[in-house]
Scaffold this active site. Structure first.
Site, PDB file in Angstrom:
ATOM      1  N   ARG A   1       0.845  -1.189   0.000  1.00 21.34           N
ATOM      2  CA  ARG A   1       0.000   0.000   0.000  1.00 21.34           C
ATOM      3  C   ARG A   1       0.887   1.248   0.000  1.00 21.34           C
ATOM      4  NH1 ARG A   1      -3.700  -1.426   5.123  1.00 21.34           N
ATOM      5  NH2 ARG A   1      -1.715  -2.375   5.743  1.00 21.34           N
TER       6      ARG A   1
ATOM      7  N   LYS B   1       1.405   2.019   7.280  1.00 20.11           N
ATOM      8  CA  LYS B   1       1.713   1.248   8.485  1.00 20.11           C
ATOM      9  C   LYS B   1       2.591   2.040   9.445  1.00 20.11           C
ATOM     10  CE  LYS B   1       0.574  -2.134   9.587  1.00 20.11           C
ATOM     11  NZ  LYS B   1      -0.639  -2.387  10.409  1.00 20.11           N
TER      12      LYS B   1
ATOM     13  N   HIS C   1      -1.054   2.038  16.212  1.00 19.85           N
ATOM     14  CA  HIS C   1      -1.327   0.861  17.062  1.00 19.85           C
ATOM     15  C   HIS C   1      -0.288   0.743  18.176  1.00 19.85           C
ATOM     16  CE1 HIS C   1      -4.405  -0.440  14.245  1.00 19.85           C
ATOM     17  NE2 HIS C   1      -3.535  -0.374  13.262  1.00 19.85           N
TER      18      HIS C   1
ATOM     19  N   ASP D   1      -3.263  -6.395  15.424  1.00 24.00           N
ATOM     20  CA  ASP D   1      -2.632  -5.070  15.394  1.00 24.00           C
ATOM     21  C   ASP D   1      -2.623  -4.426  16.773  1.00 24.00           C
ATOM     22  OD1 ASP D   1      -1.635  -4.624  12.896  1.00 24.00           O
ATOM     23  OD2 ASP D   1      -3.472  -3.780  12.077  1.00 24.00           O
TER      24      ASP D   1
END
Length: 372
Positions: free
Chosen positions: A15, A75, A96, A270
């Site tokens: 991504r 991420k 996260h 996550d």
């Protein structure tokens, strides 16, 4: 503002933080966008596509981090990326942090302004930047679970939907939120016997109405959860406590007593996972087996369908990126409490209460940190 988009470097992560269409929107608003070369190649975007949209393509991530006022990623930053963050730089991405002490320590040390997609809220109590990836992960969880149930993967050798004369697999979904609803939709579509567990009666009513009673909606008590998990062929863990570590609802004892060859897909990995035996895996090696139960615990599940995921994510993040760029981070945060809720770490302080409690840091109110 100068916005920088580095190439994602997590295992099998294709991504990209911004599409060429998103770049064009920023450029039209008089901002500059820097893209690391080949950042979008994994989903079919060439450097020429970005150049045509008005971006400047640079050779290395180091150049991006050195020049950009705001870093936009997908991420959480890896250790090598965290080392390049600097004081006053904006980081806008999934973080996260609750189960990740090393990352949190590095972000505190950087004194960057770290805004997490997953804790930005909306006026309906939702998580608008987490929702698109939760939709993708929920739907993917059934694909992954179906594969895990195949004999070659260590599973029971079951087809989710069965065939005429053979009963379908029993799928138990823990959590009736965005992940759980999408998982239930896909499992039902494949012909599985589907049960959703949740602790909100309103959620259970919505599930019941949405699927016209075809999905069993059960209130989650310790007894109900144990009964359903032990009877399941496939368990989907879709539990979320915003910003906090996921509760360990499926225990080691449950795993030992589950059917041999059954499977678990822990979408909550996550945030640390909602299964006691879960540990993060990658797309390269997505599964492992504990007590004859196949575990699928890939921490970036939507990364397996990066083109769909990138477009879905950009649709949600672009308005916030524009606000941060047009107003500057301080004014953008002060003007929007929902965006303010995304502020996790700033100027060396932890500004998200759930993260602070999970990791033992002092919590500083975001507005106090902003004015410090």
């Amino acid at each position: 503002m100068i916005i920088g988009v580095p190439k994602e470097i997590k295992n099998h992560e294709y991504r990209v933080g911004m599409t060429p269409a998103s770049v064009r929107e920023l450029v039209n608003n008089k901002h500059s966008v820097l893209i690391e070369t080949h950042a979008g190649m994994g989903i079919g975007f060439t450097d020429e596509d970005y150049t045509a949209a008005g971006a400047t393509v640079l050779a290395t991530a180091a150049e991006i981090f050195a020049k950009a006022d705001m870093i936009v990623k997908v991420k959480e930053p890896q250790a090598v990326e965290r080392a390049m963050l600097r004081e006053g730089q904006i980081l806008f991405t999934y973080l996260h942090l609750a189960p990740d002490l090393p990352q949190t320590q590095d972000l505190i040390k950087s004194k960057a302004i770290c805004i997490a997609y997953e804790t930005v809220t909306d006026n309906r109590g939702g998580l608008p930047l987490l929702a698109p990836m939760s939709e993708v992960a929920g739907r993917m969880s059934i694909q992954a679970g179906a594969r895990a149930l195949e004999k070659s993967c260590g599973g029971r050798g079951m087809l989710l939907g069965g065939v005429p004369g053979v009963a379908p697999a029993k799928v138990v979904v823990i959590g009736g939120g965005m992940v759980g609803t999408n998982a239930a939709q896909m499992a039902l579509g494949l012909g599985a016997d589907v049960t959703v567990l949740d602790r909100s009666v309103d959620v259970l009513r919505r599930i019941n109405a949405q699927f016209n009673g075809a999905v069993k909606a059960i209130y989650s008590t310790a007894d109900a959860l144990e009964q359903e998990v032990l009877a399941a062929d496939l368990v989907i863990g879709g539990v979320l406590v915003p910003g906090a570590a996921a509760p360990k609802l499926v225990t080691k004892d449950h795993i030992k007593r589950m059917k041999p060859g059954s499977a678990i897909v822990d979408v909550a990995i996550d945030q640390g996972g909602c299964v006691e035996t879960s540990k993060p895996t990658t797309h390269a090696e997505p599964t492992y087996i504990v007590d004859d139960v196949v575990h699928y615990c890939v921490a970036n599940m939507p990364g397996a369908v990066p083109r769909t995921s990138t477009f879905a994510l950009n649709n949600a993040t672009l308005p916030f990126i524009l606000r941060l760029a047009n107003k500057g981070y301080k004014q953008a945060l002060l003007d929007d409490q929902h965006l303010m809720n995304g502020l996790n770490v700033m100027n060396g302080h932890v500004t998200n209460q759930s993260v602070a409690e999970a990791l033992g840091f002092a919590f500083v109110e975001p507005k106090i940190a902003l004015n410090a």
